[in-house]
Motif scaffolding. Sequence first.
Motif, short mmCIF file in Angstrom:
data_model
loop_
_atom_site.label_atom_id
_atom_site.label_comp_id
_atom_site.label_asym_id
_atom_site.label_seq_id
_atom_site.Cartn_x
_atom_site.Cartn_y
_atom_site.Cartn_z
N ALA A 126 0.83 -1.21 0.00
CA ALA A 126 0.00 0.00 0.00
C ALA A 126 0.86 1.26 0.00
O ALA A 126 0.62 2.19 -0.76
CB ALA A 126 -0.93 0.00 1.21
N SER A 127 1.89 1.27 0.83
CA SER A 127 2.75 2.44 0.94
C SER A 127 3.57 2.66 -0.33
O SER A 127 3.72 3.80 -0.80
CB SER A 127 3.69 2.28 2.13
N SER A 128 4.07 1.58 -0.92
CA SER A 128 4.90 1.70 -2.13
C SER A 128 4.12 2.34 -3.27
O SER A 128 4.68 3.10 -4.07
CB SER A 128 5.43 0.33 -2.55
N ILE A 129 2.84 2.02 -3.37
CA ILE A 129 2.03 2.60 -4.43
C ILE A 129 1.56 4.01 -4.05
O ILE A 129 1.53 4.92 -4.88
CB ILE A 129 0.82 1.69 -4.73
N ALA A 130 1.25 4.21 -2.77
CA ALA A 130 0.71 5.50 -2.34
C ALA A 130 1.70 6.65 -2.53
O ALA A 130 1.28 7.79 -2.78
CB ALA A 130 0.29 5.42 -0.87
N VAL A 131 3.01 6.37 -2.43
CA VAL A 131 3.98 7.47 -2.53
C VAL A 131 4.08 8.05 -3.94
O VAL A 131 4.77 9.06 -4.14
CB VAL A 131 5.40 7.02 -2.07
N THR A 132 3.38 7.47 -4.90
CA THR A 132 3.41 8.03 -6.27
C THR A 132 2.46 9.21 -6.42
O THR A 132 2.39 9.80 -7.50
CB THR A 132 3.04 6.95 -7.31
N LEU A 287 12.24 13.23 -0.12
CA LEU A 287 12.52 12.53 1.14
C LEU A 287 11.25 11.91 1.73
O LEU A 287 11.30 10.86 2.37
CB LEU A 287 13.16 13.50 2.14
N ASN A 288 10.11 12.56 1.49
CA ASN A 288 8.83 12.02 1.95
C ASN A 288 8.57 10.64 1.33
O ASN A 288 8.01 9.75 1.97
CB ASN A 288 7.71 13.00 1.58
N SER A 289 8.99 10.46 0.09
CA SER A 289 8.74 9.20 -0.61
C SER A 289 9.49 8.03 0.00
O SER A 289 9.14 6.87 -0.24
CB SER A 289 9.10 9.34 -2.08
N THR A 290 10.53 8.30 0.79
CA THR A 290 11.28 7.21 1.40
C THR A 290 10.47 6.45 2.44
O THR A 290 10.90 5.40 2.93
CB THR A 290 12.57 7.72 2.07
N ALA A 291 9.29 6.96 2.75
CA ALA A 291 8.40 6.25 3.67
C ALA A 291 8.13 4.83 3.19
O ALA A 291 8.01 3.90 3.99
CB ALA A 291 7.07 7.01 3.83
N ALA A 292 8.05 4.66 1.86
CA ALA A 292 7.80 3.32 1.30
C ALA A 292 8.90 2.35 1.70
O ALA A 292 8.63 1.16 1.97
CB ALA A 292 7.69 3.40 -0.22
N LEU A 293 10.15 2.82 1.74
CA LEU A 293 11.25 1.95 2.12
C LEU A 293 11.29 1.72 3.63
O LEU A 293 11.63 0.63 4.09
CB LEU A 293 12.58 2.55 1.64
#
Length: 335
Positions: A126-132, A287-293
């Motif tokens: 869910a997170s990996s897709i949401a950061v787009t 940097l916000n997108s690193t939440a997926a990792l």
Amino acid sequence: METEKKRFKKGIAFGVLVGIAWGLDGVLMGKVGQAELFTDKAYALSKGLSELSFDFSPLVTAFFHESFCFMWVALYLLCRKQLKAVFHLLFKTKKGRAAAIAALVGSPIGMSAYLLAINYATAPYASSIAVTYPGVGAILSYLILKEKLNYKSAIGIGISLFGSFMLGFNPSAGVPDTFFKGILFAIVAVFGWALEGVIIGYAMKHIKGEDDVVAEPQQFLCLRYFVSMIAYSVVILPVIGGYPMAQEVVSSGMVFKYAGIAILGAITYLSWYKAVDLVGAAMGTALNSTAALWVLVFSALLFGQTITLNLAIWGIIIVAGVFIFALGPLTEKNK
């Protein structure tokens, strides 16, 4: 020069904190969502809850998350003597009311869909897709607001969306039976958050006569959470019959877990605004997108969840695409 270096380092630190806090927020919300009350229909019905409220239990958890986020941010603003300005924005300014409309799209729709995605597809997917969502927001802004989109940003968006497609429609073995349902909700979350930004952009561009309206980003954030809390409590929970479940959450003591997790939600946005102030929106978004990792890291470290090679590879590609999208205009400007 040294002062600029310190500002940059401080901004990077806040940006990293954004990713960590949001990643941990998603993992913990997913873990609490595995409680018997939310996963065992027979148990839920024995508590006098309806099937509808059971099926949409993530909306009940979203209500607690957003409500406690409002409480923590409001407390922060109260200590800084800025809380009164939040309600002035909402009731006295057109920009505030536009932000309220955007909040309805971004929170009850975006946040609800995100938690449903976590529930059905697990937090890492869910997170990996949401950061787009920033990339999708840029596309919508290009189509609706006629904003420019340079080629580097377009390439970054393409990479992140391709990674999301591969991750969502080429899942690893062992995913839940409800996986594809969760992916659809993740896509809804992406469009909800993207449209929130477009509405804000349109309002700020076209609302005239309010150039004298001065407000801190934290005040708009508090307004967002307030509107979200009201929407959940007045509309969403009554529609799904969610108040009996909410009462059970309180009586069981789970409410304290949500209060604690919401601190992370508040930290996420407050840190993001600070990062943007120090290093700019491009680096802050990246940097916000690193939440997926960080979701992958916390899922593995805290709960022993297996992180497949497929998930790790496409998750990294998605985040790399967001970095290229966000920093594209910045690199061109520097060049």
